[in-house]
Design a protein around this motif. Structure first.
Motif, PDB file in Angstrom:
ATOM      1  N   VAL A 290       0.859  -1.188   0.000  1.00  0.00           N
ATOM      2  CA  VAL A 290       0.000   0.000   0.000  1.00  0.00           C
ATOM      3  C   VAL A 290       0.890   1.232   0.000  1.00  0.00           C
ATOM      4  CG1 VAL A 290      -1.789   1.274   1.237  1.00  0.00           C
ATOM      5  CG2 VAL A 290      -1.779  -1.235   1.293  1.00  0.00           C
ATOM      6  N   CYS A 291       0.602   2.164  -0.897  1.00  0.00           N
ATOM      7  CA  CYS A 291       1.345   3.423  -0.975  1.00  0.00           C
ATOM      8  C   CYS A 291       0.470   4.565  -0.461  1.00  0.00           C
ATOM      9  CB  CYS A 291       1.775   3.706  -2.408  1.00  0.00           C
ATOM     10  SG  CYS A 291       2.688   5.249  -2.602  1.00  0.00           S
ATOM     11  N   LEU A 292       1.008   5.349   0.480  1.00  0.00           N
ATOM     12  CA  LEU A 292       0.295   6.465   1.089  1.00  0.00           C
ATOM     13  C   LEU A 292       1.125   7.729   0.975  1.00  0.00           C
ATOM     14  CD1 LEU A 292      -0.259   4.611   4.488  1.00  0.00           C
ATOM     15  CD2 LEU A 292      -2.009   4.800   2.708  1.00  0.00           C
ATOM     16  N   ASN A 293       0.480   8.885   1.119  1.00  0.00           N
ATOM     17  CA  ASN A 293       1.243  10.107   1.310  1.00  0.00           C
ATOM     18  C   ASN A 293       1.177  10.494   2.787  1.00  0.00           C
ATOM     19  OD1 ASN A 293      -1.254  11.365   1.737  1.00  0.00           O
ATOM     20  ND2 ASN A 293      -1.338  12.242  -0.324  1.00  0.00           N
ATOM     21  N   LEU A 294       1.903  11.534   3.167  1.00  0.00           N
ATOM     22  CA  LEU A 294       1.969  11.908   4.573  1.00  0.00           C
ATOM     23  C   LEU A 294       0.698  12.579   5.070  1.00  0.00           C
ATOM     24  CD1 LEU A 294       5.679  13.096   4.923  1.00  0.00           C
ATOM     25  CD2 LEU A 294       4.649  10.944   5.621  1.00  0.00           C
ATOM     26  N   ALA A 295      -0.237  12.836   4.158  1.00  0.00           N
ATOM     27  CA  ALA A 295      -1.558  13.317   4.567  1.00  0.00           C
ATOM     28  C   ALA A 295      -2.486  12.154   4.905  1.00  0.00           C
ATOM     29  CB  ALA A 295      -2.172  14.182   3.476  1.00  0.00           C
ATOM     30  N   GLY A 296      -1.984  10.924   4.709  1.00  0.00           N
ATOM     31  CA  GLY A 296      -2.785   9.745   5.019  1.00  0.00           C
ATOM     32  C   GLY A 296      -3.651   9.267   3.880  1.00  0.00           C
ATOM     33  N   GLU A 297      -3.476   9.816   2.687  1.00  0.00           N
ATOM     34  CA  GLU A 297      -4.274   9.417   1.534  1.00  0.00           C
ATOM     35  C   GLU A 297      -3.642   8.208   0.848  1.00  0.00           C
ATOM     36  OE1 GLU A 297      -5.937  13.729   0.028  1.00  0.00           O
ATOM     37  OE2 GLU A 297      -3.889  13.154  -0.483  1.00  0.00           O
ATOM     38  N   VAL A 298      -4.477   7.281   0.408  1.00  0.00           N
ATOM     39  CA  VAL A 298      -4.004   6.115  -0.332  1.00  0.00           C
ATOM     40  C   VAL A 298      -3.707   6.533  -1.767  1.00  0.00           C
ATOM     41  CG1 VAL A 298      -4.584   3.803  -1.137  1.00  0.00           C
ATOM     42  CG2 VAL A 298      -5.368   4.568   1.111  1.00  0.00           C
ATOM     43  N   LEU A 299      -2.492   6.295  -2.204  1.00  0.00           N
ATOM     44  CA  LEU A 299      -2.089   6.671  -3.557  1.00  0.00           C
ATOM     45  C   LEU A 299      -2.223   5.513  -4.528  1.00  0.00           C
ATOM     46  CD1 LEU A 299       1.113   8.725  -2.663  1.00  0.00           C
ATOM     47  CD2 LEU A 299      -1.203   9.579  -3.052  1.00  0.00           C
ATOM     48  N   SER A 300      -1.812   4.336  -4.111  1.00  0.00           N
ATOM     49  CA  SER A 300      -1.926   3.161  -4.967  1.00  0.00           C
ATOM     50  C   SER A 300      -1.762   1.902  -4.131  1.00  0.00           C
ATOM     51  CB  SER A 300      -0.890   3.187  -6.106  1.00  0.00           C
ATOM     52  OG  SER A 300       0.414   3.324  -5.587  1.00  0.00           O
ATOM     53  N   ILE A 301      -2.240   0.792  -4.660  1.00  0.00           N
ATOM     54  CA  ILE A 301      -2.152  -0.495  -3.987  1.00  0.00           C
ATOM     55  C   ILE A 301      -1.816  -1.566  -5.020  1.00  0.00           C
ATOM     56  CG2 ILE A 301      -3.400  -2.287  -2.708  1.00  0.00           C
ATOM     57  CD1 ILE A 301      -5.144  -0.154  -1.504  1.00  0.00           C
ATOM     58  N   PHE A 302      -0.891  -2.440  -4.667  1.00  0.00           N
ATOM     59  CA  PHE A 302      -0.650  -3.633  -5.474  1.00  0.00           C
ATOM     60  C   PHE A 302      -0.934  -4.843  -4.602  1.00  0.00           C
ATOM     61  CE2 PHE A 302       1.777  -7.296  -6.708  1.00  0.00           C
ATOM     62  CZ  PHE A 302       1.550  -7.380  -8.079  1.00  0.00           C
ATOM     63  N   SER A 303      -1.746  -5.771  -5.111  1.00  0.00           N
ATOM     64  CA  SER A 303      -1.954  -7.043  -4.429  1.00  0.00           C
ATOM     65  C   SER A 303      -2.039  -8.139  -5.464  1.00  0.00           C
ATOM     66  CB  SER A 303      -3.218  -7.009  -3.567  1.00  0.00           C
ATOM     67  OG  SER A 303      -4.366  -6.876  -4.366  1.00  0.00           O
ATOM     68  N   SER A 304      -1.705  -9.332  -5.041  1.00  0.00           N
ATOM     69  CA  SER A 304      -1.691 -10.444  -5.978  1.00  0.00           C
ATOM     70  C   SER A 304      -1.810 -11.754  -5.215  1.00  0.00           C
ATOM     71  CB  SER A 304      -0.393 -10.440  -6.791  1.00  0.00           C
ATOM     72  OG  SER A 304      -0.342 -11.549  -7.676  1.00  0.00           O
ATOM     73  N   ARG A 305      -2.441 -12.717  -5.835  1.00  0.00           N
ATOM     74  CA  ARG A 305      -2.473 -14.063  -5.262  1.00  0.00           C
ATOM     75  C   ARG A 305      -1.052 -14.627  -5.242  1.00  0.00           C
ATOM     76  NH1 ARG A 305      -3.268 -18.779  -8.037  1.00  0.00           N
ATOM     77  NH2 ARG A 305      -3.961 -17.602  -9.874  1.00  0.00           N
ATOM     78  N   ASN A 306      -0.752 -15.445  -4.262  1.00  0.00           N
ATOM     79  CA  ASN A 306       0.576 -16.044  -4.113  1.00  0.00           C
ATOM     80  C   ASN A 306       1.666 -14.996  -3.931  1.00  0.00           C
ATOM     81  OD1 ASN A 306      -0.583 -18.599  -4.507  1.00  0.00           O
ATOM     82  ND2 ASN A 306      -0.333 -18.451  -6.725  1.00  0.00           N
ATOM     83  N   PHE A 307       1.340 -13.936  -3.211  1.00  0.00           N
ATOM     84  CA  PHE A 307       2.303 -12.866  -2.921  1.00  0.00           C
ATOM     85  C   PHE A 307       2.355 -12.696  -1.414  1.00  0.00           C
ATOM     86  CE2 PHE A 307       3.021  -8.033  -2.911  1.00  0.00           C
ATOM     87  CZ  PHE A 307       4.396  -8.161  -3.025  1.00  0.00           C
ATOM     88  N   LEU A 308       3.544 -12.907  -0.818  1.00  0.00           N
ATOM     89  CA  LEU A 308       3.713 -12.814   0.626  1.00  0.00           C
ATOM     90  C   LEU A 308       4.862 -11.850   0.927  1.00  0.00           C
ATOM     91  CD1 LEU A 308       2.731 -13.847   3.374  1.00  0.00           C
ATOM     92  CD2 LEU A 308       4.391 -15.716   3.172  1.00  0.00           C
ATOM     93  N   PRO A 309       4.563 -10.542   0.925  1.00  0.00           N
ATOM     94  CA  PRO A 309       5.624  -9.540   1.071  1.00  0.00           C
ATOM     95  C   PRO A 309       6.098  -9.388   2.509  1.00  0.00           C
ATOM     96  CG  PRO A 309       3.498  -8.459   0.916  1.00  0.00           C
ATOM     97  CD  PRO A 309       3.235  -9.926   0.736  1.00  0.00           C
ATOM     98  N   THR A 310       7.392  -9.145   2.656  1.00  0.00           N
ATOM     99  CA  THR A 310       7.950  -8.810   3.975  1.00  0.00           C
ATOM    100  C   THR A 310       8.720  -7.497   3.859  1.00  0.00           C
ATOM    101  OG1 THR A 310       9.839 -10.310   3.548  1.00  0.00           O
ATOM    102  CG2 THR A 310       7.996 -11.172   4.841  1.00  0.00           C
ATOM    103  N   GLY A 311      10.051  -7.557   3.918  1.00  0.00           N
ATOM    104  CA  GLY A 311      10.857  -6.332   3.915  1.00  0.00           C
ATOM    105  C   GLY A 311      10.700  -5.519   2.643  1.00  0.00           C
ATOM    106  N   ILE A 312      10.876  -4.206   2.797  1.00  0.00           N
ATOM    107  CA  ILE A 312      10.685  -3.286   1.674  1.00  0.00           C
ATOM    108  C   ILE A 312      11.758  -2.206   1.721  1.00  0.00           C
ATOM    109  CG2 ILE A 312       9.038  -1.885   2.989  1.00  0.00           C
ATOM    110  CD1 ILE A 312       7.448  -1.549   0.341  1.00  0.00           C
ATOM    111  N   ALA A 313      12.276  -1.847   0.553  1.00  0.00           N
ATOM    112  CA  ALA A 313      13.326  -0.831   0.456  1.00  0.00           C
ATOM    113  C   ALA A 313      13.098   0.011  -0.786  1.00  0.00           C
ATOM    114  CB  ALA A 313      14.711  -1.486   0.406  1.00  0.00           C
ATOM    115  N   ILE A 314      13.654   1.229  -0.784  1.00  0.00           N
ATOM    116  CA  ILE A 314      13.399   2.174  -1.882  1.00  0.00           C
ATOM    117  C   ILE A 314      14.701   2.825  -2.336  1.00  0.00           C
ATOM    118  CG2 ILE A 314      12.205   4.300  -2.553  1.00  0.00           C
ATOM    119  CD1 ILE A 314      10.065   3.616  -0.492  1.00  0.00           C
ATOM    120  N   ASP A 315      14.868   2.891  -3.643  1.00  0.00           N
ATOM    121  CA  ASP A 315      15.933   3.691  -4.249  1.00  0.00           C
ATOM    122  C   ASP A 315      15.325   5.046  -4.594  1.00  0.00           C
ATOM    123  OD1 ASP A 315      17.837   4.925  -5.813  1.00  0.00           O
ATOM    124  OD2 ASP A 315      18.204   3.212  -7.115  1.00  0.00           O
TER     125      ASP A 315
END
Length: 381
Positions: A290-315
């Motif tokens: 889930v992607c949010l801005n600092l105002a708390g608004e949802v910007l975008s979401i990615f979800s998928s079957r057979n997807f089990l996300p853990t750690g996340i990093a950004i360039d």
């Protein structure tokens, strides 16, 4: 620290393809980042990249992707009604329908990595739940949840300072050149720490005012953003994301999207793009990012079957989001609009039990940890 070299391969590709159904449009370059190898039981097992990899320029490889997203605001999630799950012209940021596997056709890749052992004397096991790069010479703050230690690690992965806490640290976020915060969810504590003696050590400073069960944490400038599983202030156990000021006052609590639907099931890890100030939350329970801005608004979401996300990093430099996927034993790279770009697989062994991730922009390295392991995998991109 001893070192052994193991041969590895590095492959890069700029092939275009259909990618990830509606989430990857035609023309997005399929960029390969990582690779794997057999790990020897030494303090430092190092793999070398091939000349082919060295000759490829990452900026050129991502030129099209950067052009598409540079300087543009993310699309705010407002309406899914036009997205039927079969069309390829769905808007960026639409929620995918439950049950669909939008990672099945994402291109796979291989790159080399270097593996380092981060272990303190007397420790028999380890579980690194968070790594945060500092603003001084590629140093890192490493939280070992199992041993209750917070380690200052240099760019060669030597532990230069160890702080042992009586509580179990989980998340860490470097806020500026002087301070960072650490979360201790089991005792509902978030603690400030201050760098001392020319960044050679640190010491506890003061606790954050809010006493909630915080896990993953990130921050930028005047804001702290944390994943909360129990809100002690309001006595609620609804998973949420809290946005706090630097004094520790909770400014907003995000639990639902614009349509009033519960956003999170079991979130733990979080990261922020310091350039766009967009926040990305990894939710293993929902199989979603889930992607949010600092105002708390949802910007975008990615979800998928057979997807089990853990750690996340950004360039931050090009907006690429790296997400550990336990189910596919790989790292998925997304652009900042959460279009899946690449599935990163290991070459000779699987990336099993992936836990946290961080990216160091100064050294251009993606660093991963695994459950119950002293070893960190570092990929030079």
């Amino acid at each position: 620290m001893s070192e052994s070299v193991v041969e590895g391969k590095c492959k890069l590709s700029t092939e275009n393809g259909d990618g990830c159904s509606k989430h990857v449009s035609n023309g997005v370059p399929h960029v390969m980042f990582l690779t794997d190898t057999n790990c020897s039981n030494t303090n430092s097992a190092v793999l070398e990249t091939t000349e082919e990899a060295a000759s490829n320029n990452k900026e050129d490889l991502y030129a099209h992707l950067s052009f598409r997203t540079e300087g543009k605001d993310l699309v705010r999630l407002t309406d899914n009604s036009k997205c039927d799950g079969n069309s390829t012209d769905c808007r960026n940021g639409d929620i995918v329908e439950e049950g669909e596997d939008f990672l099945a056709n994402v291109r796979e890749s291989e790159l080399t990595y270097r593996e380092y052992c981060v272990r303190n004397k007397g420790e028999t096991s380890s579980e690194v739940t968070c790594i945060a790069t500092t603003r001084h010479d590629c140093q890192m703050i490493v939280c070992d949840h199992l041993n209750g230690t917070i380690n200052l690690v240099d760019k060669q992965f030597n532990v230069v300072f160890k702080y042992h806490s009586c509580f179990k640290a989980f998340g860490v976020a470097v806020l500026d050149a002087s301070f960072f915060v650490v979360t201790f969810p089991l005792v509902r504590l978030m603690q400030y720490y201050k760098f001392k003696d020319s960044f050679s050590k640190f010491a506890p400073w003061f606790p954050v005012k809010a006493q909630n069960e915080y896990y993953g944490v990130c921050g930028t400038g005047d804001r702290i953003v944390a994943v909360c599983k129990y809100d002690g202030d309001n006595r609620k156990d609804t998973p949420s994301v809290h946005i706090l000021n630097r004094q520790g006052n909770v400014l907003s609590i995000i639990t639902k999207d614009a349509n009033g639907k519960q956003l999170f099931v079991d979130p733990e890890f979080i990261a922020i793009n310091n350039a766009s100030r967009a926040v990305y939350v990894s939710d293993s329970g929902a199989g979603a990012i889930v992607c949010l801005n600092l105002a708390g608004e949802v910007l975008s979401i990615f979800s998928s079957r057979n997807f089990l996300p853990t750690g996340i990093a950004i360039d931050d430099s090009i907006g690429v989001v790296y997400v550990n996927d336990v189910h596919s034993e790989s790292v998925i790279s997304f652009n900042r609009e959460l279009e899946a770009v690449q599935k990163i697989k290991a070459q000779r062994e699987k990336l099993t039990a992936l836990l946290c991730a961080t990216y160091c922009i100064k050294s251009d390295r993606l660093i991963l940890s695994m459950k119950k392991s002293f070893y960190l995998k570092a990929f030079t991109l």
